[in-house]
Design a protein around this motif. Structure first.
Motif, PDB file in Angstrom:
ATOM      1  N   THR A  33       0.834  -1.215   0.000  1.00 40.01           N
ATOM      2  CA  THR A  33       0.000   0.000   0.000  1.00 40.01           C
ATOM      3  C   THR A  33       0.864   1.258   0.000  1.00 40.01           C
ATOM      4  OG1 THR A  33      -1.639  -1.206   1.286  1.00 40.01           O
ATOM      5  CG2 THR A  33      -1.887   1.179   1.201  1.00 40.01           C
ATOM      6  N   ASN A  34       0.537   2.189  -0.891  1.00 36.87           N
ATOM      7  CA  ASN A  34       1.174   3.498  -0.903  1.00 36.87           C
ATOM      8  C   ASN A  34       0.312   4.426  -0.044  1.00 36.87           C
ATOM      9  OD1 ASN A  34       2.078   6.061  -1.408  1.00 36.87           O
ATOM     10  ND2 ASN A  34       2.288   5.753  -3.641  1.00 36.87           N
ATOM     11  N   TYR A  35       0.769   4.715   1.163  1.00 40.75           N
ATOM     12  CA  TYR A  35      -0.053   5.472   2.122  1.00 40.75           C
ATOM     13  C   TYR A  35      -0.248   6.936   1.713  1.00 40.75           C
ATOM     14  CZ  TYR A  35       0.101   1.350   5.028  1.00 40.75           C
ATOM     15  OH  TYR A  35      -0.050   0.078   5.486  1.00 40.75           O
ATOM     16  N   GLU A  36       0.563   7.399   0.734  1.00 43.40           N
ATOM     17  CA  GLU A  36       0.361   8.771   0.252  1.00 43.40           C
ATOM     18  C   GLU A  36      -0.889   8.884  -0.605  1.00 43.40           C
ATOM     19  OE1 GLU A  36       3.883  10.465  -1.410  1.00 43.40           O
ATOM     20  OE2 GLU A  36       4.952  10.249   0.492  1.00 43.40           O
ATOM     21  N   LEU A  37      -1.266   7.754  -1.265  1.00 44.04           N
ATOM     22  CA  LEU A  37      -2.479   7.745  -2.095  1.00 44.04           C
ATOM     23  C   LEU A  37      -3.700   7.299  -1.300  1.00 44.04           C
ATOM     24  CD1 LEU A  37      -1.086   6.129  -5.395  1.00 44.04           C
ATOM     25  CD2 LEU A  37      -1.585   8.539  -4.969  1.00 44.04           C
ATOM     26  N   CYS A  38      -3.475   6.534  -0.224  1.00 44.49           N
ATOM     27  CA  CYS A  38      -4.569   5.922   0.548  1.00 44.49           C
ATOM     28  C   CYS A  38      -5.438   6.985   1.229  1.00 44.49           C
ATOM     29  CB  CYS A  38      -3.975   4.998   1.597  1.00 44.49           C
ATOM     30  SG  CYS A  38      -5.230   4.280   2.693  1.00 44.49           S
ATOM     31  N   ASN A  39      -6.790   6.834   1.068  1.00 41.39           N
ATOM     32  CA  ASN A  39      -7.684   7.777   1.762  1.00 41.39           C
ATOM     33  C   ASN A  39      -8.452   7.088   2.891  1.00 41.39           C
ATOM     34  OD1 ASN A  39      -9.482   6.276   0.386  1.00 41.39           O
ATOM     35  ND2 ASN A  39     -10.552   7.981  -0.592  1.00 41.39           N
ATOM     36  N   LYS A  40      -7.938   5.925   3.353  1.00 41.47           N
ATOM     37  CA  LYS A  40      -8.474   5.206   4.521  1.00 41.47           C
ATOM     38  C   LYS A  40      -9.930   4.768   4.331  1.00 41.47           C
ATOM     39  CE  LYS A  40      -5.663   8.174   7.525  1.00 41.47           C
ATOM     40  NZ  LYS A  40      -5.676   9.102   8.661  1.00 41.47           N
ATOM     41  N   CYS A  41     -10.319   4.473   3.078  1.00 43.72           N
ATOM     42  CA  CYS A  41     -11.719   4.124   2.836  1.00 43.72           C
ATOM     43  C   CYS A  41     -12.078   2.746   3.369  1.00 43.72           C
ATOM     44  CB  CYS A  41     -12.054   4.204   1.343  1.00 43.72           C
ATOM     45  SG  CYS A  41     -11.318   2.859   0.357  1.00 43.72           S
ATOM     46  N   GLY A  42     -11.075   1.840   3.486  1.00 45.78           N
ATOM     47  CA  GLY A  42     -11.348   0.522   4.076  1.00 45.78           C
ATOM     48  C   GLY A  42     -11.894  -0.506   3.102  1.00 45.78           C
ATOM     49  N   GLN A  43     -11.881  -0.222   1.777  1.00 45.74           N
ATOM     50  CA  GLN A  43     -12.355  -1.213   0.794  1.00 45.74           C
ATOM     51  C   GLN A  43     -11.504  -2.483   0.831  1.00 45.74           C
ATOM     52  OE1 GLN A  43     -15.149  -0.771  -1.608  1.00 45.74           O
ATOM     53  NE2 GLN A  43     -15.546   0.618   0.077  1.00 45.74           N
ATOM     54  N   CYS A  44     -10.192  -2.322   1.031  1.00 42.39           N
ATOM     55  CA  CYS A  44      -9.306  -3.492   1.098  1.00 42.39           C
ATOM     56  C   CYS A  44      -9.706  -4.374   2.283  1.00 42.39           C
ATOM     57  CB  CYS A  44      -7.843  -3.055   1.217  1.00 42.39           C
ATOM     58  SG  CYS A  44      -7.547  -1.860   2.535  1.00 42.39           S
ATOM     59  N   TYR A  45      -9.991  -3.766   3.390  1.00 41.27           N
ATOM     60  CA  TYR A  45     -10.413  -4.470   4.611  1.00 41.27           C
ATOM     61  C   TYR A  45     -11.718  -5.220   4.363  1.00 41.27           C
ATOM     62  CZ  TYR A  45     -12.366  -4.882   9.344  1.00 41.27           C
ATOM     63  OH  TYR A  45     -12.950  -5.331  10.486  1.00 41.27           O
ATOM     64  N   ILE A  46     -12.663  -4.539   3.657  1.00 44.34           N
ATOM     65  CA  ILE A  46     -13.987  -5.112   3.430  1.00 44.34           C
ATOM     66  C   ILE A  46     -13.921  -6.292   2.455  1.00 44.34           C
ATOM     67  CG2 ILE A  46     -16.268  -4.649   2.395  1.00 44.34           C
ATOM     68  CD1 ILE A  46     -15.941  -1.757   3.555  1.00 44.34           C
ATOM     69  N   ILE A  73      -7.250  -9.172  -4.710  1.00 44.83           N
ATOM     70  CA  ILE A  73      -8.578  -8.541  -4.693  1.00 44.83           C
ATOM     71  C   ILE A  73      -8.494  -7.127  -4.142  1.00 44.83           C
ATOM     72  CG2 ILE A  73     -10.869  -8.631  -3.601  1.00 44.83           C
ATOM     73  CD1 ILE A  73     -10.757 -11.688  -3.931  1.00 44.83           C
ATOM     74  N   CYS A  74      -7.691  -6.917  -3.105  1.00 41.27           N
ATOM     75  CA  CYS A  74      -7.573  -5.591  -2.483  1.00 41.27           C
ATOM     76  C   CYS A  74      -7.060  -4.572  -3.491  1.00 41.27           C
ATOM     77  CB  CYS A  74      -6.676  -5.641  -1.246  1.00 41.27           C
ATOM     78  SG  CYS A  74      -5.060  -6.400  -1.563  1.00 41.27           S
ATOM     79  N   ALA A  75      -6.044  -5.004  -4.280  1.00 38.83           N
ATOM     80  CA  ALA A  75      -5.458  -4.091  -5.267  1.00 38.83           C
ATOM     81  C   ALA A  75      -6.477  -3.740  -6.336  1.00 38.83           C
ATOM     82  CB  ALA A  75      -4.220  -4.742  -5.892  1.00 38.83           C
ATOM     83  N   ARG A  76      -7.297  -4.711  -6.726  1.00 36.65           N
ATOM     84  CA  ARG A  76      -8.295  -4.485  -7.761  1.00 36.65           C
ATOM     85  C   ARG A  76      -9.417  -3.563  -7.261  1.00 36.65           C
ATOM     86  NH1 ARG A  76      -9.768  -7.280 -12.520  1.00 36.65           N
ATOM     87  NH2 ARG A  76     -11.967  -6.857 -13.022  1.00 36.65           N
ATOM     88  N   GLU A  77      -9.766  -3.709  -5.995  1.00 42.90           N
ATOM     89  CA  GLU A  77     -10.891  -2.951  -5.459  1.00 42.90           C
ATOM     90  C   GLU A  77     -10.512  -1.543  -5.003  1.00 42.90           C
ATOM     91  OE1 GLU A  77     -13.968  -3.775  -5.644  1.00 42.90           O
ATOM     92  OE2 GLU A  77     -13.690  -5.821  -6.339  1.00 42.90           O
ATOM     93  N   CYS A  78      -9.238  -1.311  -4.749  1.00 45.29           N
ATOM     94  CA  CYS A  78      -8.819  -0.020  -4.202  1.00 45.29           C
ATOM     95  C   CYS A  78      -9.179   1.118  -5.171  1.00 45.29           C
ATOM     96  CB  CYS A  78      -7.300  -0.022  -3.958  1.00 45.29           C
ATOM     97  SG  CYS A  78      -6.718   1.579  -3.348  1.00 45.29           S
TER      98      CYS A  78
END
Lengths: 90, 391
Positions: A33-46, A73-78
């Motif tokens: 995960t690139n935390y600079e792009l991440c907006n903490k939406c939690g789709q990967c978690y879901i 799947i997480c990468a595809r859904e992000c």
């Protein structure tokens, strides 16, 4: 382990032993995960089918590579393309 | 005290299973097994037997139900035949691998095609590598005795394997015979209550049937093989106890007029009684012929069998199933392997007889003995033939 050490009928007599199964061994690609792009939406978690992601104190999501099978799947859904699948090194 | 009754063998089988206090019966009716489970459903419906009768939609479900029930600690029973066994086979491997002491009566019947409901040993032979203990009855009394014995062996903590009691379809299942039926006290004295070593219980959770990775599968199969080998002395011990209590004796390998016999017939199942008549007739004519009957098919009593066969000059092995293209029936293949392993090499002829309900007569056995004797005298190659097949 010798055949003599097996429980009757190969039964697992200790509950919860699947937690010790290192499914991360099966992985050929790992999500990073690139935390600079991440907006903490939690789709990967879901979407993670293996409950690999957990929330950090800062609100980001972090993969547990002990269990992560590298399904991608997480990468595809992000929605922010913050997760990249990277080749595992030998 | 028990009582002597005139009873159809299937009904007697159901009666003795009822006396064994089974908890769960799951079955799908298939000819010629039908009467066994029909009568059990009557016993339950009429309140004579306090058990769950599960009328499932297929044999696959019948065995699945038995596996689940046995895993939960229940004493279980089912019964099948032929194609029904074939449909059930997938779960039969699981029952033995999970070490569940399920008892099943198999009313032996030919496998399709062509569709044939009559007796031979195709289903028993298909089941030989599923890891089940297999005994074979010759008459109605033995069906009752072997079912009782089956529970005692299966549930012995030293064994814990499923047991299949084979009885010939129609020639046994649908015959009315004089049978000594034990009473409840006698059964309880012989068969202790089932105490599972491990079982599914929410208060003590465990996992049955987990994935066995390549790292552990070989060891699991080795453990199973050892359990099967270790069952043999327990089976014999249970028969000895049976003899003490009921006066009828059983052995892995049984003999009839084998003293000084040069030619030995080897049979399995109810056809052995015809073979005895043939041996009586041939002995009266001064011919040195005897009979060996295999009572226990799994675990295979190789050493016991070789000990009996090694004194003969020639053996005629009578198979009642095909093993296509091997020029040997499944029984004969294993007999030859056992002889080779023990460094004994009598002349062996293999006869495939009685497929799909074809009669096997006294004359057929005389012919087999005569041909074997002739082949030995003339030094003909050890042969294989399908008896009475029209060319």
């Amino acid at each position: 382990m010798s055949w003599k050490d097996l429980a009757l009928g190969c039964t697992l007599t200790e509950p919860g032993t699947a937690a010790r199964l290192r499914t991360g061994d099966w992985r050929s690609m790992r999500p990073v995960t690139n935390y600079e792009l991440c907006n903490k939406c939690g789709q990967c978690y879901i979407f993670c089918p293996d409950m690999v992601y957990s929330r950090t104190a800062e609100g980001y999501y972090e993969a547990n590579y002990f269990y992560c099978k590298g399904c991608g799947i997480c990468a595809r859904e992000c929605p922010k393309d913050a997760i990249q699948m990277v080749q595992e090194e030998k | 005290m028990g009582k002597r009754v005139g009873m159809e063998v299937s009904i007697a089988a159901a009666e003795v299973v009822g006396l064994c206090d089974v908890d769960v019966i799951a079955a799908y009716p298939i000819t010629p097994q039908t009467h066994i489970v029909e009568h059990l459903s009557e016993l339950v419906a009429d309140g004579h037997l306090d058990a769950e009768f599960v009328p499932v939609e297929s044999e696959h479900s019948a065995m699945s139900t038995c596996v689940g029930a046995a895993a939960a600690g229940a004493r279980t029973f089912t019964s099948t035949s032929s194609q029904g066994y074939a449909l059930m086979a997938e779960i039969c491997y699981i029952a033995s691998s999970l070490r569940l002491p399920i008892v099943m009566a198999v009313a032996n019947r030919a496998l399709s095609a062509p569709i044939n409901i009559w007796n031979d040993h195709s289903d028993m032979m298909m089941a030989r590598d599923t890891g089940w203990i297999q005994t074979v009855a010759e008459n109605g009394q033995e069906v009752v005795d072997l079912l009782l014995h089956a529970y005692r062996v299966a549930e012995d903590p030293r064994v814990l394997l499923p047991v299949m009691v084979n009885l010939d379809g129609f020639t046994l299942t649908h015959m009315i015979e004089p049978i000594w039926l034990p009473d409840k006290d006698e059964v309880q004295r012989y068969l202790p209550p089932y105490k599972p070593q491990i079982r599914l219980d929410p208060r003590n959770p465990m996992t049955f049937g987990p994935v066995g990775m390549p790292e552990v599968y070989t060891e699991a199969k080795k453990a199973q093989d050892e359990a099967m080998n270790g069952a043999l002395p327990v089976i014999v011990e249970a028969w000895q106890e049976f003899e003490k209590q009921f006066g009828r004796s059983y052995h892995p390998v049984e003999t009839y007029k084998t003293e000084g016999a040069e030619i030995l017939l080897l049979t399995v199942g109810s056809v052995s009684e015809t073979a005895m008549t043939a041996v009586d007739k041939m002995r009266a004519q001064g011919r040195n012929v005897g009979l060996v009957r295999l009572r226990l098919w799994r675990p295979f009593p190789a050493k016991e069998l070789v000990n009996v066969l090694k004194t003969a000059k020639a053996v005629a092995v009578v198979d009642r199933a095909m093993a296509f293209s091997t020029r040997s029936g499944p029984l004969c293949t294993e007999v030859k392997a056992a002889l080779y392993d023990h460094g004994v090499s009598p002349y062996v002829q293999n006869y495939i007889a009685g497929l799909g309900g074809r009669d096997v007569t006294v004359e057929d056995f005389e012919m087999m003995a005569a041909k074997t004797s002739d082949g030995l005298a003339k030094g003909l190659p050890m042969g294989y033939e399908i008896v009475n097949v029209r060319e």
